[in-house]
Each structure stands twice: as structure tokens, then as C-alpha cells.
Design an enzyme around this catalytic site. Structure first.
Site, PDB file in Angstrom:
ATOM      1  N   VAL A 109     -22.671  45.511  -0.703  1.00  0.00           N
ATOM      2  CA  VAL A 109     -23.751  44.722  -1.279  1.00  0.00           C
ATOM      3  C   VAL A 109     -23.917  43.477  -0.426  1.00  0.00           C
ATOM      4  CG1 VAL A 109     -24.603  43.531  -3.335  1.00  0.00           C
ATOM      5  CG2 VAL A 109     -23.127  45.548  -3.590  1.00  0.00           C
ATOM      6  N   CYS A 110     -25.145  43.188  -0.019  1.00  0.00           N
ATOM      7  CA  CYS A 110     -25.457  41.944   0.686  1.00  0.00           C
ATOM      8  C   CYS A 110     -24.587  41.796   1.940  1.00  0.00           C
ATOM      9  CB  CYS A 110     -25.290  40.775  -0.286  1.00  0.00           C
ATOM     10  SG  CYS A 110     -26.019  39.214   0.238  1.00  0.00           S
ATOM     11  N   THR A 111     -23.915  40.627   2.089  1.00  0.00           N
ATOM     12  CA  THR A 111     -23.124  40.369   3.290  1.00  0.00           C
ATOM     13  C   THR A 111     -21.805  41.131   3.310  1.00  0.00           C
ATOM     14  OG1 THR A 111     -22.295  38.366   2.214  1.00  0.00           O
ATOM     15  CG2 THR A 111     -24.115  38.099   3.776  1.00  0.00           C
TER      16      THR A 111
END
Length: 321
Positions: A109-111
């Protein structure tokens, strides 16, 4: 846990973003409650220590990443502002690598994508992350084919999502894989989210490469395009401005910026138009003229290519006040 249950291990660390964790957790939890889907989700950290989220809340952890012996069916890595320290944590990377070898699928998820990339799991793969970090991911890990517009990207057993709430989009897609579209749709309705959001994450952020270029005439030209894309920015005009042939200019621009001059100008014009749609009540025809598009039809086509939505739809979602 039954034989048919899905064991999900979500890797967390100090500086993780709360919603990167809570979003997927709530999707899996609702799926289990709605249809007995059999998800068991555990949070894991190095040493099994509680972690502090970027919002300052302490998050309890149920598993020590170093002591998990059996690979989970699904291994996911959450994102957050602490990703830079996470990618420098050799213990975390080593155990992510170890567990990924036996996992049926791997996600982020995301970074969290930076952790997968640092572990070498995204080499030669397509991936995405939060729109604000796509350029950094592509620069730091050139072996990764970064797709900056997608809410999530699937490449075989690997799945990476864009920023924050996009973890919900990815988790819904995983539930659909496991139990079908009907259950995934029911979960989305209960959580009051789209089953599949319209457009891509380009509608939430702008991308510019001018600041990434080295000093020089080309950098000044690109920064000028970003600042005011309304003038004559045809290839002949820009080439003449730099004293180059059209062919040489186009080749040099594409090599330095990563896209053609025409595509970059369109992107810059859309970025300015977005700001005007958010902050003014000017008609789309007026905005089209001021941004250099000329006609409403031209701006509509450009918006569709760059953001996946029309100018009117964009204004409905993002106009301020």
C-alpha cells in the site's frame, strides 16, 4: 483457522500511515463478517514491537516478523512517512524476502512499494505508489516499471497500490479474486466506497519534471511550460527558441524529460486547467482558451487522457468552497 481461510500478514513499522493499515484491515474484516470469508489478518513488525504511526498513535502488533516461519498466503507491506527508515532496515528486508518466497501473493500500500523494491521483489515488474512518490520510486529503482496513474497495479503474484485509500481498492480486488465480485461489491457498499473508482490517481496530483532536469536552456524551457502553457508551444516554435532543428529538439526533449514535447505540453496545460477548475467559476470554454487548448473538445480529450475524467466531473469533485 480453517483450511480455506486466507492468512494475511501485513508488515508495519514506525512511521506507518494509519489508513494504509486500517483500510485493508476493514475490507478483509467486513468480508469475513459478511460471508464467513475466513480471513485471518495479522500485523507484523521486526521484533514484534508495537509501532508508532505517523499520526502519533501506537499500534499493537500480533506477530514478530523474525519468528514467522510459515509464509502467509498474502504478504502485504503498508506505507507511510517511515518508509525511508524501513528500506534501510536490513532485518525487515531480509524477512520480507524470505516470506515472499512462499507467499501466494505479495502486495503493498502506498510507499510500501519502496520496501518491496528495496527487497528486489519489483525488479522487472510493473508497479505503482502514491502519485507524489512515483518519480522517486522510478529514480531510486530504475528496474521497476512505474505506472503513476493507476490506483493499483497487478503483475503476476505482485500487487501494488497507490496512496493511502487506494489500499482499500487493492483489498477489494483481492477479495474479488478470492470470493467473487458479488461479495467484493457488498463489502464496498457497506464501507461506502466505490467498487471501482472512476479515472486514475492522476486526477489527485500533478506531475512535473522541470525541477528534475539539470540547469540549462531545456530546463528553463520546461519550467516555462509549467508556469505558462498558454502560448505557442508547437515543436517548431520551441525548437526555434533553442536554436535546434525540430528533429534534434524532439529527440533531446524526449530523452531528458521522458516523454514527447507534445505530451508534456498537454500535461502542463491540464495541470493549469485543473487549478482553474478548482479555484474559479470560469466556464470550460474560457479555461480552454486561457490554457492554450483553444476549444472545449480539445480540453475534454486531453483531460480524458491525463486524468480519466472530464473537466466537468473533475470540477464537481475538487472545486474549492
Amino acid at each position: 483457522m480453517t483450511r480455506d481461510a486466507h492468512d494475511v500478514l501485513l508488515v508495519v513499522y514506525d512511521g506507518v500511515q494509519m489508513l494504509d493499515v486500517a483500510g485493508p484491515l476493514d475490507v478483509f474484516d467486513r468480508a469475513a463478517r459478511a460471508a464467513g470469508a475466513g480471513y485471518r489478518v495479522r500485523l507484523a513488525s521486526v521484533g514484534g514491537r508495537a509501532v508508532r504511526t505517523s499520526a502519533g498513535l501506537d499500534l499493537a502488533v500480533s506477530a514478530d516478523l523474525m519468528k514467522v516461519r510459515k509464509p502467509p498466503e498474502t504478504l502485504m507491506v503498508a506505507g507511510g512517512w517511515g518508509y525511508a527508515d524501513a528500506v534501510a532496515d536490513s532485518d525487515l528486508l531480509r524477512h520480507v524476502q524470505r516470506l515472499s518466497a512462499g507467499a501466494r501473493r505479495i502486495g503493498s500500500v502506498c510507499t510500501g512499494a519502496f520496501v518491496l523494491a528495496a527487497a528486489g521483489l519489483l525488479d522487472g515488474r510493473r508497479a505503482t505508489t502514491h502519485w507524489a512518490f512515483c518519480a522517486e520510486l522510478a529514480s531510486a529503482y530504475p528496474a521497476v516499471a512505474v505506472e503513476p496513474d493507476a490506483f493499483f497495479v497487478r503483475d503476476g503474484a505482485l500487487a501494488t497500490s497507490a496512496g493511502v485509500t487506494a489500499g482499500i481498492d487493492l483489498a477489494l480486488a483481492l477479495v474479488e479474486d478470492d470470493h467473487g465480485a458479488e461479495l467484493a461489491c457488498a463489502v464496498a457498499k457497506f464501507l461506502v466506497v466505490f467498487m471501482q473508482r472512476p479515472g486514475g490517481q492522476s486526477q489527485f496530483g500533478s506531475r512535473t519534471r522541470g525541477e528534475l532536469l539539470r540547469a540549462g536552456a531545456l530546463r528553463d524551457l520546461v519550467l516555462g511550460i509549467d508556469a505558462d502553457p498558454s502560448g505557442d508551444l508547437s515543436v517548431p516554435a520551441m525548437a526555434a527558441r533553442l536554436g535546434m532543428s525540430r528533429r534534434h529538439f524532439s529527440r533531446l526533449f524526449s530523452q531528458a524529460v521522458g516523454t514527447s514535447p507534445g505530451a508534456y505540453v498537454e500535461r502542463a496545460r491540464v495541470a493549469v486547467a485543473r487549478t482553474m477548475l478548482e479555484r474559479t467559476v470560469d466556464g470550460v470554454d474560457v479555461i480552454a482558451e486561457r490554457c492554450g487548448f483553444g476549444t472545449v473538445e480539445t480540453i475534454r480529450r486531453a483531460f480524458s487522457r491525463e486524468t480519466g475524467v472530464s473537466p466537468a466531473a473533475y470540477r464537481d469533485r475538487f472545486r474549492r468552497g
